[in-house]
Design a protein around this motif. Structure first.
Motif, PDB file in Angstrom:
ATOM      1  N   ALA A 259       0.824  -1.216   0.000  1.00  0.00           N
ATOM      2  CA  ALA A 259       0.000   0.000   0.000  1.00  0.00           C
ATOM      3  C   ALA A 259       0.852   1.257   0.000  1.00  0.00           C
ATOM      4  CB  ALA A 259      -0.928  -0.008   1.212  1.00  0.00           C
ATOM      5  N   SER A 260       2.028   1.189   0.604  1.00  0.00           N
ATOM      6  CA  SER A 260       2.877   2.376   0.703  1.00  0.00           C
ATOM      7  C   SER A 260       3.313   2.876  -0.665  1.00  0.00           C
ATOM      8  CB  SER A 260       4.103   2.092   1.580  1.00  0.00           C
ATOM      9  OG  SER A 260       5.022   1.219   0.931  1.00  0.00           O
ATOM     10  N   ARG A 261       3.409   1.963  -1.638  1.00  0.00           N
ATOM     11  CA  ARG A 261       3.771   2.398  -2.984  1.00  0.00           C
ATOM     12  C   ARG A 261       2.641   3.214  -3.612  1.00  0.00           C
ATOM     13  NH1 ARG A 261       6.401  -2.666  -2.564  1.00  0.00           N
ATOM     14  NH2 ARG A 261       4.622  -3.867  -3.349  1.00  0.00           N
ATOM     15  N   GLY A 262       1.392   2.862  -3.253  1.00  0.00           N
ATOM     16  CA  GLY A 262       0.258   3.622  -3.759  1.00  0.00           C
ATOM     17  C   GLY A 262       0.135   4.982  -3.099  1.00  0.00           C
ATOM     18  N   THR A 263       0.360   5.051  -1.793  1.00  0.00           N
ATOM     19  CA  THR A 263       0.250   6.338  -1.105  1.00  0.00           C
ATOM     20  C   THR A 263       1.403   7.259  -1.467  1.00  0.00           C
ATOM     21  OG1 THR A 263       1.333   5.363   0.840  1.00  0.00           O
ATOM     22  CG2 THR A 263      -1.081   5.429   0.838  1.00  0.00           C
ATOM     23  N   ALA A 264       2.568   6.679  -1.753  1.00  0.00           N
ATOM     24  CA  ALA A 264       3.726   7.511  -2.085  1.00  0.00           C
ATOM     25  C   ALA A 264       3.507   8.296  -3.375  1.00  0.00           C
ATOM     26  CB  ALA A 264       4.982   6.648  -2.202  1.00  0.00           C
ATOM     27  N   ARG A 265       2.780   7.701  -4.311  1.00  0.00           N
ATOM     28  CA  ARG A 265       2.567   8.381  -5.590  1.00  0.00           C
ATOM     29  C   ARG A 265       1.212   9.100  -5.659  1.00  0.00           C
ATOM     30  NH1 ARG A 265       2.152   2.778  -7.136  1.00  0.00           N
ATOM     31  NH2 ARG A 265      -0.029   2.220  -7.611  1.00  0.00           N
ATOM     32  N   ALA A 266       0.455   9.051  -4.549  1.00  0.00           N
ATOM     33  CA  ALA A 266      -0.887   9.633  -4.560  1.00  0.00           C
ATOM     34  C   ALA A 266      -0.824  11.150  -4.710  1.00  0.00           C
ATOM     35  CB  ALA A 266      -1.625   9.277  -3.271  1.00  0.00           C
ATOM     36  N   ALA A 267      -1.770  11.680  -5.454  1.00  0.00           N
ATOM     37  CA  ALA A 267      -1.875  13.124  -5.619  1.00  0.00           C
ATOM     38  C   ALA A 267      -2.373  13.760  -4.329  1.00  0.00           C
ATOM     39  CB  ALA A 267      -2.840  13.455  -6.764  1.00  0.00           C
ATOM     40  N   THR A 268      -1.994  15.001  -4.118  1.00  0.00           N
ATOM     41  CA  THR A 268      -2.438  15.728  -2.930  1.00  0.00           C
ATOM     42  C   THR A 268      -3.959  15.733  -2.836  1.00  0.00           C
ATOM     43  OG1 THR A 268      -0.490  17.157  -3.031  1.00  0.00           O
ATOM     44  CG2 THR A 268      -2.361  17.957  -1.751  1.00  0.00           C
ATOM     45  N   ALA A 269      -4.629  15.941  -3.960  1.00  0.00           N
ATOM     46  CA  ALA A 269      -6.091  16.007  -3.959  1.00  0.00           C
ATOM     47  C   ALA A 269      -6.704  14.698  -3.468  1.00  0.00           C
ATOM     48  CB  ALA A 269      -6.601  16.338  -5.359  1.00  0.00           C
ATOM     49  N   ALA A 270      -6.124  13.573  -3.860  1.00  0.00           N
ATOM     50  CA  ALA A 270      -6.659  12.280  -3.431  1.00  0.00           C
ATOM     51  C   ALA A 270      -6.466  12.090  -1.927  1.00  0.00           C
ATOM     52  CB  ALA A 270      -5.980  11.153  -4.204  1.00  0.00           C
ATOM     53  N   LYS A 271      -5.298  12.457  -1.428  1.00  0.00           N
ATOM     54  CA  LYS A 271      -5.055  12.330   0.011  1.00  0.00           C
ATOM     55  C   LYS A 271      -6.012  13.220   0.796  1.00  0.00           C
ATOM     56  CE  LYS A 271      -0.560  13.091  -0.506  1.00  0.00           C
ATOM     57  NZ  LYS A 271       0.894  13.209  -0.242  1.00  0.00           N
ATOM     58  N   ASN A 272      -6.225  14.421   0.311  1.00  0.00           N
ATOM     59  CA  ASN A 272      -7.145  15.326   1.000  1.00  0.00           C
ATOM     60  C   ASN A 272      -8.577  14.807   0.955  1.00  0.00           C
ATOM     61  OD1 ASN A 272      -5.070  17.046   1.662  1.00  0.00           O
ATOM     62  ND2 ASN A 272      -5.477  18.492   0.000  1.00  0.00           N
ATOM     63  N   ARG A 273      -8.968  14.196  -0.175  1.00  0.00           N
ATOM     64  CA  ARG A 273     -10.315  13.618  -0.253  1.00  0.00           C
ATOM     65  C   ARG A 273     -10.495  12.521   0.788  1.00  0.00           C
ATOM     66  NH1 ARG A 273      -9.642  13.897  -5.870  1.00  0.00           N
ATOM     67  NH2 ARG A 273      -9.220  11.654  -5.996  1.00  0.00           N
ATOM     68  N   ALA A 274      -9.466  11.707   0.952  1.00  0.00           N
ATOM     69  CA  ALA A 274      -9.542  10.632   1.950  1.00  0.00           C
ATOM     70  C   ALA A 274      -9.693  11.206   3.353  1.00  0.00           C
ATOM     71  CB  ALA A 274      -8.293   9.759   1.860  1.00  0.00           C
ATOM     72  N   LEU A 275      -8.949  12.248   3.660  1.00  0.00           N
ATOM     73  CA  LEU A 275      -9.017  12.856   4.992  1.00  0.00           C
ATOM     74  C   LEU A 275     -10.380  13.490   5.239  1.00  0.00           C
ATOM     75  CD1 LEU A 275      -5.490  14.539   5.034  1.00  0.00           C
ATOM     76  CD2 LEU A 275      -6.182  12.481   6.275  1.00  0.00           C
ATOM     77  N   LEU A 276     -10.888  14.210   4.258  1.00  0.00           N
ATOM     78  CA  LEU A 276     -12.176  14.891   4.430  1.00  0.00           C
ATOM     79  C   LEU A 276     -13.324  13.891   4.489  1.00  0.00           C
ATOM     80  CD1 LEU A 276     -11.608  17.940   2.050  1.00  0.00           C
ATOM     81  CD2 LEU A 276     -11.476  17.896   4.551  1.00  0.00           C
ATOM     82  N   ALA A 277     -13.228  12.836   3.703  1.00  0.00           N
ATOM     83  CA  ALA A 277     -14.275  11.806   3.741  1.00  0.00           C
ATOM     84  C   ALA A 277     -14.281  11.093   5.089  1.00  0.00           C
ATOM     85  CB  ALA A 277     -14.062  10.799   2.610  1.00  0.00           C
ATOM     86  N   THR A 278     -13.106  10.849   5.645  1.00  0.00           N
ATOM     87  CA  THR A 278     -13.030  10.222   6.966  1.00  0.00           C
ATOM     88  C   THR A 278     -13.603  11.146   8.029  1.00  0.00           C
ATOM     89  OG1 THR A 278     -11.055   8.989   6.283  1.00  0.00           O
ATOM     90  CG2 THR A 278     -11.495   9.131   8.637  1.00  0.00           C
ATOM     91  N   ALA A 279     -13.311  12.432   7.921  1.00  0.00           N
ATOM     92  CA  ALA A 279     -13.871  13.397   8.876  1.00  0.00           C
ATOM     93  C   ALA A 279     -15.387  13.380   8.830  1.00  0.00           C
ATOM     94  CB  ALA A 279     -13.332  14.793   8.573  1.00  0.00           C
ATOM     95  N   ALA A 280     -15.938  13.355   7.625  1.00  0.00           N
ATOM     96  CA  ALA A 280     -17.397  13.316   7.485  1.00  0.00           C
ATOM     97  C   ALA A 280     -17.965  12.026   8.060  1.00  0.00           C
ATOM     98  CB  ALA A 280     -17.776  13.461   6.012  1.00  0.00           C
ATOM     99  N   ALA A 281     -17.271  10.915   7.841  1.00  0.00           N
ATOM    100  CA  ALA A 281     -17.743   9.633   8.362  1.00  0.00           C
ATOM    101  C   ALA A 281     -17.709   9.602   9.886  1.00  0.00           C
ATOM    102  CB  ALA A 281     -16.890   8.495   7.786  1.00  0.00           C
ATOM    103  N   ILE A 282     -16.695  10.229  10.484  1.00  0.00           N
ATOM    104  CA  ILE A 282     -16.604  10.279  11.948  1.00  0.00           C
ATOM    105  C   ILE A 282     -17.797  11.027  12.527  1.00  0.00           C
ATOM    106  CG2 ILE A 282     -15.304  11.344  13.841  1.00  0.00           C
ATOM    107  CD1 ILE A 282     -12.747  10.618  12.281  1.00  0.00           C
TER     108      ILE A 282
END
Length: 427
Positions: free
Chosen positions: A22-45
């Motif tokens: 998984a680390s190979r996928g996160t290493a190349r992830a775009a900033t927008a994708a990482k931010n989407r994951a964080l914001l979606a998790t916040a909404a889910a919480i």
């Protein structure tokens, strides 16, 4: 999920293999994708607040049945305020600049090549922590934004809360198109899982322990992968005889009494002999009014007893103790040299401060005190990632390699050299 002890090594190896992939996928992830994951998790919480509290109730019941004290239970509790702070924390991390891919120190060489450094993720970060479930979210959020995969091993007392939070993180990752295995929570409470996690550099690049001194000492002793850590916060404030007295009172009061439990709270106050008779009676009354037990050397006790302020004799062990409580050691020193020598002998290289109006002495203190944070005319309580403008931190490091001081997003990355050429070859 409970794994039989004979299967622990195989289980942790499987978690590690998936994290490495998984680390190979996160290493190349775009900033927008990482931010989407964080914001979606916040909404889910926020959406699942009720189910999170229901899972937390199971942990609270087990903690009370095990006889844990009220302070422990309080740290374990997911209140509405704590749940909201976790969601807001993820939103704050999403708003931070992405350190991954930043180019630094680019320069041309006489050969024509251009040499610089690029900030890159560390890879897989293992985090071992104790009773606070909010660490699950804080750590996962920081690791995701810094492009890392993480393996989280929370305390057994928070297993239900951590599993519920991990499910929401996986939901956020999945919705953003990132690998779900980028954040995994160890699902067994068997302590052997910690030993397996910290001894396999093929799966884990860095370990971050967060918890009591015994936990951190064990991990530092047994780990076969690098550890980002601090053991003690034996923090000092030195009041120089060139200090502004009112400023010294404010700083020494705040450094000790603003909160007693954090690792950046002052545990030893050093006062120059030339100003002690003026400062200590006023400070002693402030501390006495707030219920702080004072332990001092002979000169400190002499000054305070003349004012009717209680102060017991400090032992050698007091100078080496992180109280995390309303207890303060006080020593009168001849001056700057003796203050620096005391800190070198008894300090933990965490945070130390000088209060002075003398610029030359202040700069000597900054140069010669070998701590992760050194302060001039400010409270030690500022030694914090948020206060330093890092936005968030995963912990404090007193090590000298890689990360030192509060560890934020940049501390979860490394630098590699990059070379831009135009067909140059070496002669």
């Amino acid at each position: 999920m409970e794994i039989r002890s004979i299967d622990i090594e195989a289980y942790v190896a499987d978690v590690g293999r998936r994290a490495r992939a998984a680390s190979r996928g996160t290493a190349r992830a775009a900033t927008a994708a990482k931010n989407r994951a964080l914001l979606a998790t916040a909404a889910a919480i926020r959406r699942e607040a009720a189910s999170l509290k229901a899972a937390n109730v199971k942990d609270l019941a087990a903690a009370r049945a095990a006889g844990h004290d009220p302070a422990f239970v309080d740290r374990l509790t997911l209140t509405d305020a704590v749940i909201e702070s976790m969601a807001a924390g993820l939103e704050q991390i999403a708003a931070l600049p992405d350190p991954v891919g930043e180019l630094l120190n680019l320069r041309f060489r006489p050969t024509g090549i251009q040499v610089g450094q690029m900030r890159v993720p560390l890879g897989v970060i293992g985090i071992v922590y104790e009773s606070r479930p909010n660490v699950t979210i804080d750590a996962a959020g920081l690791c995701i934004k810094a492009g890392n995969a993480t393996i989280l091993r929370g305390g057994s007392e928070a297993i239900h809360s951590n599993q519920a939070l991990a499910a929401l993180i996986r939901e956020g990752l999945r919705g953003a198109g990132l690998p779900e295995d980028a954040v995994q929570v160890i699902e067994t409470t068997d302590r052997a899982a910690v030993g397996a996690l910290i001894t396999h550099p093929e799966w884990v690049d860095v370990i971050v322990p967060r918890g009591g001194k015994s936990l951190i000492e064990r991990i530092a002793r047994e780990a076969k992968v690098p550890v980002i850590k601090h053991l003690d916060g034996i923090c000092h404030v030195y009041i120089d005889d060139g200090a502004d007295v009112d400023m010294a009172l404010r700083i020494a009061d705040n450094a000790k009494t603003q909160r007693y439990s954090p690792c950046n709270t002052m545990e030893t106050l050093l006062v120059a002999h030339g100003i002690a008779a003026e400062v200590l009676p006023r400070l002693g009354r402030i501390y006495a009014d707030k219920g702080v037990e004072l332990r001092g050397d002979a000169r400190t006790r002499e000054i305070l007893s003349a004012c009717g302020i209680a102060c017991v004799e400090a032992t050698e062990e007091d100078w080496r103790t992180e109280y995390l409580a309303p207890i303060l050691s006080i020593r009168v020193v001849a001056g700057l040299d003796e203050a620096i020598a005391h800190i070198a002998t008894y300090g933990s290289q965490h945070t130390d401060a000088i209060v002075t109006r003398d610029h030359a002495r202040a700069m000597r203190f900054v140069r010669e005190v070998d701590s992760a944070s050194v302060m001039i005319n400010a409270s030690t309580r500022f030694a914090d990632g948020f206060e330093y403008g890092l936005g968030a931190e995963i912990g404090i490091s007193t090590d000298k390699l890689h990360a030192r001081g509060p560890v934020g997003l940049e501390g979860l990355t490394s630098l590699k050299y990059v070379v831009f050429g135009h067909g140059e070859v070496r002669s």
